[in-house]
Design a protein around this motif. Structure first.
Motif, PDB file in Angstrom:
ATOM      1  N   SER A 123       0.813  -1.207   0.000  1.00  0.00           N
ATOM      2  CA  SER A 123       0.000   0.000   0.000  1.00  0.00           C
ATOM      3  C   SER A 123       0.849   1.260   0.000  1.00  0.00           C
ATOM      4  O   SER A 123       2.066   1.228  -0.113  1.00  0.00           O
ATOM      5  CB  SER A 123      -0.985   0.000   1.166  1.00  0.00           C
ATOM      6  N   LYS A 124       0.168   2.386   0.182  1.00  0.00           N
ATOM      7  CA  LYS A 124       0.808   3.684   0.002  1.00  0.00           C
ATOM      8  C   LYS A 124       1.817   4.018   1.089  1.00  0.00           C
ATOM      9  O   LYS A 124       2.898   4.530   0.831  1.00  0.00           O
ATOM     10  CB  LYS A 124      -0.282   4.760  -0.067  1.00  0.00           C
ATOM     11  N   THR A 125       1.445   3.752   2.341  1.00  0.00           N
ATOM     12  CA  THR A 125       2.341   4.075   3.462  1.00  0.00           C
ATOM     13  C   THR A 125       3.011   2.793   3.917  1.00  0.00           C
ATOM     14  O   THR A 125       2.567   2.135   4.857  1.00  0.00           O
ATOM     15  CB  THR A 125       1.562   4.716   4.623  1.00  0.00           C
ATOM     16  N   ALA A 126       4.078   2.426   3.250  1.00  0.00           N
ATOM     17  CA  ALA A 126       4.772   1.173   3.547  1.00  0.00           C
ATOM     18  C   ALA A 126       5.686   1.346   4.755  1.00  0.00           C
ATOM     19  O   ALA A 126       6.360   2.365   4.906  1.00  0.00           O
ATOM     20  CB  ALA A 126       5.581   0.736   2.335  1.00  0.00           C
ATOM     21  N   ASP A 127       5.706   0.344   5.630  1.00  0.00           N
ATOM     22  CA  ASP A 127       6.572   0.337   6.808  1.00  0.00           C
ATOM     23  C   ASP A 127       7.451  -0.905   6.714  1.00  0.00           C
ATOM     24  O   ASP A 127       7.004  -2.033   6.942  1.00  0.00           O
ATOM     25  CB  ASP A 127       5.740   0.311   8.094  1.00  0.00           C
ATOM     26  N   LEU A 128       8.714  -0.703   6.347  1.00  0.00           N
ATOM     27  CA  LEU A 128       9.626  -1.835   6.137  1.00  0.00           C
ATOM     28  C   LEU A 128       9.769  -2.684   7.390  1.00  0.00           C
ATOM     29  O   LEU A 128       9.805  -3.918   7.321  1.00  0.00           O
ATOM     30  CB  LEU A 128      10.992  -1.313   5.674  1.00  0.00           C
ATOM     31  N   LYS A 129       9.834  -2.046   8.548  1.00  0.00           N
ATOM     32  CA  LYS A 129      10.041  -2.796   9.791  1.00  0.00           C
ATOM     33  C   LYS A 129       8.868  -3.750  10.051  1.00  0.00           C
ATOM     34  O   LYS A 129       9.064  -4.910  10.420  1.00  0.00           O
ATOM     35  CB  LYS A 129      10.218  -1.829  10.969  1.00  0.00           C
ATOM     36  N   LEU A 130       7.642  -3.264   9.860  1.00  0.00           N
ATOM     37  CA  LEU A 130       6.472  -4.115  10.082  1.00  0.00           C
ATOM     38  C   LEU A 130       6.419  -5.255   9.073  1.00  0.00           C
ATOM     39  O   LEU A 130       6.027  -6.381   9.406  1.00  0.00           O
ATOM     40  CB  LEU A 130       5.196  -3.281  10.007  1.00  0.00           C
ATOM     41  N   ILE A 131       6.811  -4.969   7.829  1.00  0.00           N
ATOM     42  CA  ILE A 131       6.822  -6.017   6.807  1.00  0.00           C
ATOM     43  C   ILE A 131       7.808  -7.115   7.179  1.00  0.00           C
ATOM     44  O   ILE A 131       7.499  -8.319   7.095  1.00  0.00           O
ATOM     45  CB  ILE A 131       7.174  -5.424   5.429  1.00  0.00           C
TER      46      ILE A 131
ATOM     47  N   LYS B 208      18.125  -7.749   8.781  1.00  0.00           N
ATOM     48  CA  LYS B 208      17.370  -8.914   9.260  1.00  0.00           C
ATOM     49  C   LYS B 208      16.620  -9.587   8.102  1.00  0.00           C
ATOM     50  O   LYS B 208      16.466 -10.812   8.081  1.00  0.00           O
ATOM     51  CB  LYS B 208      16.379  -8.477  10.341  1.00  0.00           C
ATOM     52  N   LEU B 209      16.151  -8.792   7.175  1.00  0.00           N
ATOM     53  CA  LEU B 209      15.449  -9.346   6.013  1.00  0.00           C
ATOM     54  C   LEU B 209      16.388 -10.230   5.202  1.00  0.00           C
ATOM     55  O   LEU B 209      16.010 -11.333   4.770  1.00  0.00           O
ATOM     56  CB  LEU B 209      14.917  -8.208   5.135  1.00  0.00           C
ATOM     57  N   GLU B 210      17.599  -9.768   4.984  1.00  0.00           N
ATOM     58  CA  GLU B 210      18.572 -10.554   4.224  1.00  0.00           C
ATOM     59  C   GLU B 210      18.870 -11.882   4.914  1.00  0.00           C
ATOM     60  O   GLU B 210      18.947 -12.933   4.271  1.00  0.00           O
ATOM     61  CB  GLU B 210      19.856  -9.742   4.046  1.00  0.00           C
ATOM     62  N   ILE B 211      19.003 -11.849   6.251  1.00  0.00           N
ATOM     63  CA  ILE B 211      19.252 -13.085   7.011  1.00  0.00           C
ATOM     64  C   ILE B 211      18.093 -14.063   6.829  1.00  0.00           C
ATOM     65  O   ILE B 211      18.294 -15.263   6.577  1.00  0.00           O
ATOM     66  CB  ILE B 211      19.452 -12.758   8.503  1.00  0.00           C
TER      67      ILE B 211
ATOM     68  N   LYS C  53      15.168  -3.347  -1.652  1.00  0.00           N
ATOM     69  CA  LYS C  53      15.652  -4.009  -0.439  1.00  0.00           C
ATOM     70  C   LYS C  53      15.313  -5.498  -0.423  1.00  0.00           C
ATOM     71  O   LYS C  53      15.926  -6.271   0.302  1.00  0.00           O
ATOM     72  CB  LYS C  53      15.067  -3.324   0.799  1.00  0.00           C
ATOM     73  N   PHE C  54      14.305  -5.902  -1.220  1.00  0.00           N
ATOM     74  CA  PHE C  54      13.900  -7.306  -1.246  1.00  0.00           C
ATOM     75  C   PHE C  54      14.617  -8.096  -2.336  1.00  0.00           C
ATOM     76  O   PHE C  54      14.480  -9.316  -2.402  1.00  0.00           O
ATOM     77  CB  PHE C  54      12.385  -7.412  -1.452  1.00  0.00           C
ATOM     78  N   ILE C  55      15.349  -7.401  -3.197  1.00  0.00           N
ATOM     79  CA  ILE C  55      16.048  -8.084  -4.293  1.00  0.00           C
ATOM     80  C   ILE C  55      17.402  -8.555  -3.798  1.00  0.00           C
ATOM     81  O   ILE C  55      18.287  -7.749  -3.500  1.00  0.00           O
ATOM     82  CB  ILE C  55      16.197  -7.145  -5.497  1.00  0.00           C
ATOM     83  N   LEU C  56      17.550  -9.875  -3.693  1.00  0.00           N
ATOM     84  CA  LEU C  56      18.788 -10.472  -3.200  1.00  0.00           C
ATOM     85  C   LEU C  56      19.206 -11.605  -4.135  1.00  0.00           C
ATOM     86  O   LEU C  56      18.349 -12.271  -4.733  1.00  0.00           O
ATOM     87  CB  LEU C  56      18.601 -11.026  -1.785  1.00  0.00           C
ATOM     88  N   PRO C  57      20.502 -11.840  -4.261  1.00  0.00           N
ATOM     89  CA  PRO C  57      20.976 -12.935  -5.127  1.00  0.00           C
ATOM     90  C   PRO C  57      20.779 -14.297  -4.466  1.00  0.00           C
ATOM     91  O   PRO C  57      21.736 -15.023  -4.188  1.00  0.00           O
ATOM     92  CB  PRO C  57      22.459 -12.595  -5.304  1.00  0.00           C
ATOM     93  N   THR C  58      19.527 -14.604  -4.198  1.00  0.00           N
ATOM     94  CA  THR C  58      19.195 -15.873  -3.549  1.00  0.00           C
ATOM     95  C   THR C  58      18.628 -16.833  -4.588  1.00  0.00           C
ATOM     96  O   THR C  58      17.711 -16.464  -5.325  1.00  0.00           O
ATOM     97  CB  THR C  58      18.154 -15.651  -2.433  1.00  0.00           C
ATOM     98  N   PRO C  59      19.136 -18.053  -4.701  1.00  0.00           N
ATOM     99  CA  PRO C  59      18.624 -18.994  -5.701  1.00  0.00           C
ATOM    100  C   PRO C  59      17.180 -19.393  -5.413  1.00  0.00           C
ATOM    101  O   PRO C  59      16.735 -19.402  -4.272  1.00  0.00           O
ATOM    102  CB  PRO C  59      19.574 -20.196  -5.566  1.00  0.00           C
ATOM    103  N   LYS C  60      16.452 -19.685  -6.489  1.00  0.00           N
ATOM    104  CA  LYS C  60      15.068 -20.152  -6.395  1.00  0.00           C
ATOM    105  C   LYS C  60      14.182 -19.159  -5.632  1.00  0.00           C
ATOM    106  O   LYS C  60      13.360 -19.537  -4.803  1.00  0.00           O
ATOM    107  CB  LYS C  60      15.003 -21.533  -5.725  1.00  0.00           C
ATOM    108  N   TYR C  61      14.386 -17.874  -5.937  1.00  0.00           N
ATOM    109  CA  TYR C  61      13.640 -16.809  -5.246  1.00  0.00           C
ATOM    110  C   TYR C  61      13.192 -15.781  -6.281  1.00  0.00           C
ATOM    111  O   TYR C  61      14.002 -15.248  -7.034  1.00  0.00           O
ATOM    112  CB  TYR C  61      14.547 -16.165  -4.197  1.00  0.00           C
ATOM    113  N   LYS C  62      11.889 -15.524  -6.335  1.00  0.00           N
ATOM    114  CA  LYS C  62      11.355 -14.543  -7.266  1.00  0.00           C
ATOM    115  C   LYS C  62      10.401 -13.598  -6.553  1.00  0.00           C
ATOM    116  O   LYS C  62       9.795 -13.956  -5.533  1.00  0.00           O
ATOM    117  CB  LYS C  62      10.647 -15.233  -8.431  1.00  0.00           C
ATOM    118  N   ILE C  63      10.295 -12.391  -7.128  1.00  0.00           N
ATOM    119  CA  ILE C  63       9.439 -11.350  -6.558  1.00  0.00           C
ATOM    120  C   ILE C  63       8.404 -10.953  -7.606  1.00  0.00           C
ATOM    121  O   ILE C  63       8.740 -10.712  -8.768  1.00  0.00           O
ATOM    122  CB  ILE C  63      10.261 -10.117  -6.150  1.00  0.00           C
ATOM    123  N   LEU C  64       7.158 -10.894  -7.186  1.00  0.00           N
ATOM    124  CA  LEU C  64       6.067 -10.420  -8.038  1.00  0.00           C
ATOM    125  C   LEU C  64       5.511  -9.140  -7.423  1.00  0.00           C
ATOM    126  O   LEU C  64       5.033  -9.149  -6.287  1.00  0.00           O
ATOM    127  CB  LEU C  64       4.977 -11.480  -8.156  1.00  0.00           C
ATOM    128  N   VAL C  65       5.598  -8.039  -8.153  1.00  0.00           N
ATOM    129  CA  VAL C  65       5.147  -6.730  -7.679  1.00  0.00           C
ATOM    130  C   VAL C  65       3.881  -6.343  -8.433  1.00  0.00           C
ATOM    131  O   VAL C  65       3.827  -6.463  -9.662  1.00  0.00           O
ATOM    132  CB  VAL C  65       6.236  -5.657  -7.902  1.00  0.00           C
TER     133      VAL C  65
END
Length: 762
Positions: free
Chosen positions: A224-232, A256-259, A287-299
């Motif tokens: 949504s419009k007011t995104a809060d990274l910490k809560l996500i 922490k997200l990367e971990i 911030k969600f794009i990481l070189p992790t295998p078998k991982y995809k993002i749909l926006v």
């Protein structure tokens, strides 16, 4: 604790009231707007801290004194803002200096409050961390140093249930599956205007057996419009059965997200859905794009996030699917349709513009109502009304995008609203919009053009580029057009209050209306004939009464000999002729001099334009800065007098296929910065002294395939930075230039774009 609950709630409510009041004042402010904007920026920074303070106060025993102090500060600010209208009355001018001081004090106090809140929340984070440790004392460790498992219930990032009934999504579903199941792109952006069914499509996609088999871990996050990274990040931890970590700031959340994602990636393939991401949140997606295998993002987004990966644009429904969806929501639960005949249904669906959200809401609105109400609504919508007047939820959905435009840039919103002035289902020339925005909103042409691309990026309009070399960025927009979805046009009409004079007609003869004589303040005039053949204009002399007119655009009209019309437009700065019959329009113009201040002339697709008269060159030689003649296939020569245009900075001669040479006199154009002779393939040589163009910075000569050689004077260019050419000409340039010359040779791309053919159609 009860008192604390009241204090926390009161603080949040007071803050929201102040925030809302400031937004209202900014929209209507004629004075103190800059200072109010500064206050708004402070409030935006405070917003997440206030919400977290309020949320934490429900759990922890925070000091009531702190809450009380914060509340008093916010209420005091509200009192100051509320005084705005009374203070700004002219008879209270003696209060303006004091009120300026009060606004500065409020801005400063909000800054202090932000600092205090940050300090107050630091020990809260520590206290929360201790509570989390106590609650999760009984934890097991995965793989020695793995993530801690949580007793929290999973489900916060589960994929929502798919609606029972969907239509028109089978083809998009299969196309999205191909991308997600492929190996090429790690990020897929699904984009469409509001109400098109993006989220519904994603829900359906995530429940597909092939997708679930490929991605054993699917996480769905509503951004949504007011995104809060910490809560996500905390939600993602809890969804994966781990204790939600205490996060100090966004940097901590990113780490922490990367971990988390790396830990999950070692166990199972992941699909992360980021739903409803707004423009301006590109950094969040990164911030969600990481070189992790078998991982995809749909926006999913209303905006076209280009540069992340694959981009898929969801279209509106077909007529058949739109009718089926409408029927579904207009039928009563007991199966009794109570729906009038199909002619009425067809009209309702047409007014809904095939937008799924509109079909659902209007169908629900009409469900169970008598036939006379259906017919009444159809009659209303056929007149000046709109479905937006009947369905507040639909208006709210669409208007949220409009509100975002205003927050981003109030002039961008005004530019969007101006689209309502153009006829339905017609392409809008980009140059016409640029002319309007330049004069109406005080924008520079560069900024007006940028707004075109921004509206396209935000899916509030569609930009269609018909020129073959669409990739070129040279300030030439005569082959750029704007289209708009009908529902967004309804929104622009519903919200617009702007007055722009655009005369549209479809006939062989058109008399300019007499009311033009009274419009002495008019700055922009656009006259468009939507017929196939150019139309004769009568009452042409009325244009002479428009003394403040700065820009005129004619499309598909016959321009009479201007020397015989006796009109004189003292302040006209730009004249654009598109697919017009020009004939003898500029002959003998030296005697009448109708455009003493003309700075720009554009002649595009004028098939009978054979020559540029010497008299015209002489008449405008002291004022003209831009001359653009494109796709005028019968133009064979240019007069020597063109070299007398001392102020000419841009000379564009694109696709003038009969033009065999350039006059030697152009070498005298001392102010020329850009010369475009692209696709003038009849040109067999360049003037010997072309190197005398001492200020030339860019030369576009793509498609000049008959040039056997370059004159030696090309070595004399002093400021030439870029040459656009074909591979053959690139070799000529490379052989002609010494190795130490820093001219950039840009080889034109092989372009398969056929949109340019549309310019030949009506």
């Amino acid at each position: 604790m009860a008192l604390l609950l009241i204090g926390g709630a009161a603080l949040g409510a007071a803050f929201e009231t102040l925030f809302g009041e400031v937004k209202i004042k900014i929209k209507k402010a004629a004075m103190f707007k800059g200072k109010l904007k500064k206050i708004e920026r402070k409030l935006i920074a405070l917003d997440p801290h206030i919400k977290e303070f309020e949320r934490r106060s429900l759990v922890l025993d925070l000091s009531q004194t702190n809450t009380k102090n914060f509340l008093e500060e916010i209420n005091h600010g509200h009192d100051r803002i509320s005084k705005y209208y009374s203070v700004t009355k002219w008879w209270n001018f003696h209060k303006w200096p004091r009120y300026t001081t009060e606004l500065l004090e409020l801005d400063e106090s909000l800054g202090d409050l932000l600092t205090i809140l940050q300090a107050q929340l630091a020990p809260v984070h520590l206290a929360t961390q201790e509570l989390v440790r106590e609650i999760h004392a009984a934890t097991v460790t995965s793989q020695g140093q793995g993530l801690q498992e949580s007793r929290f219930v999973k489900g916060c990032c589960e994929v929502p249930e798919t609606p029972e009934f969907t239509v028109g999504l089978d083809k998009p579903l299969e196309e999205l599956k191909m991308v997600l199941l492929g190996e090429d792109s790690s990020v897929l952006v699904l984009t469409a205007p509001p109400g098109y069914g993006k989220t519904t499509l994603v829900k359906k996609l995530c429940s597909d057996d092939n997708i679930k088999e490929k991605f054993t871990n699917i996480m769905f996050v509503k951004v949504s419009k007011t995104a809060d990274l910490k809560l996500i990040v905390q939600s993602l931890y809890e969804h994966n059965g781990c204790a939600g970590p205490v996060l100090i700031d966004d940097d901590d959340a990113t780490n922490k997200l990367e971990i988390l994602l790396k830990e999950i990636g070692q166990k199972s393939p992941m699909l992360l859905v980021l739903d409803d991401v707004w423009s301006g949140s590109e950094s969040l997606v990164m911030k969600f794009i990481l070189p992790t295998p078998k991982y995809k993002i749909l926006v999913t987004s209303r905006s076209k996030f280009e540069g992340f990966g694959s981009l898929y644009e969801l279209k509106s429904l077909s007529n058949e699917d739109a009718t089926a969806l409408f029927h579904r929501h207009a039928i009563l639960e007991d199966g009794n349709s109570n729906i009038p005949n199909e002619d009425v249904v067809k009209k309702v669906v047409e007014h809904c513009k095939n937008v799924p959200l509109a079909l659902k809401l209007i169908g629900t609105f009409l469900r169970g109502k008598s036939q006379v109400i259906w017919e009444q609504k159809v009659e209303e919508w056929s007149g000046d009304s709109s479905p937006l007047n009947s369905e507040k939820a639909l208006l709210a959905c669409l208007k949220s995008s409009l509100d975002f435009l205003e927050e981003k840039d109030v002039k961008l919103k005004e530019c969007f609203l101006d689209l309502a002035a153009f006829p339905e289902d017609k392409r809008i020339p980009a140059t016409a919009l640029i002319d309007i925005w330049t004069e109406l909103h005080g924008l520079r042409e560069l900024h007006a053009a940028a707004n075109l691309f921004e509206l396209n990026h935000l899916n509030m309009a569609n930009l269609v580029v018909t020129r073959r070399d669409a990739y070129e960025n040279d300030g030439y927009y005569s082959e750029h057009f704007v289209t708009q979805h009908d529902m967004l046009r309804e929104l622009a009409i519903h919200q617009s209050k702007a007055e722009v004079l655009i005369l549209n007609f479809q006939s062989e003869n058109y008399a300019l209306p007499d009311f033009l004589k009274t419009m002495n303040k008019l700055k922009v005039l656009i006259i468009t004939n939507h017929g196939f053949f150019p139309a004769e204009l009568t009452n042409f002399e009325l244009l002479g009464s428009l003394t403040n007119l700065k820009r005129i655009r004619f499309e598909r009209v016959v321009i009479p000999p201007l020397s015989k019309t006796s009109i004189k437009l003292e302040n006209l700065q730009k004249l654009s002729l598109f697919m017009c019959t020009v004939g003898q329009a500029f002959d003998s113009i030296q005697r009448s001099k109708p455009f003493p201040k003309l700075e720009e002339l554009n002649i595009d697709y004028c098939r009978d334009f054979v020559a540029l008269p010497a008299e015209f060159c002489d008449a405008v030689k002291n004022v003209l800065r831009k001359l653009s003649i494109t796709h005028c296939h019968k133009l064979s020569t240019l007069p020597e007098e063109i070299g007398e245009m001392d102020h000419l900075e841009v000379l564009r001669l694109r696709s003038c296929i009969d033009l065999e040479s350039l006059p030697d006199s152009i070498c005298s154009l001392s102010s020329l910065k850009f010369l475009d002779i692209s696709d003038c393939f009849s040109i067999r040589n360049l003037p010997e002294e072309i190197g005398n163009l001492s200020r030339l910075e860019k030369l576009n000569m793509k498609g000049c395939s008959r040039l056997p050689e370059l004159p030696p004077s090309v070595l004399d260019f002093e400021r030439l930075k870029e040459v656009v050419c074909d591979e053959e000409l690139e070799e000529l340039w490379e052989s002609s230039l010494p190795s130490d010359r820093s001219i950039s040779l840009k080889v034109a791309k092989e372009d398969i774009n056929l949109n340019w053919l549309e310019n030949l159609q009506s």
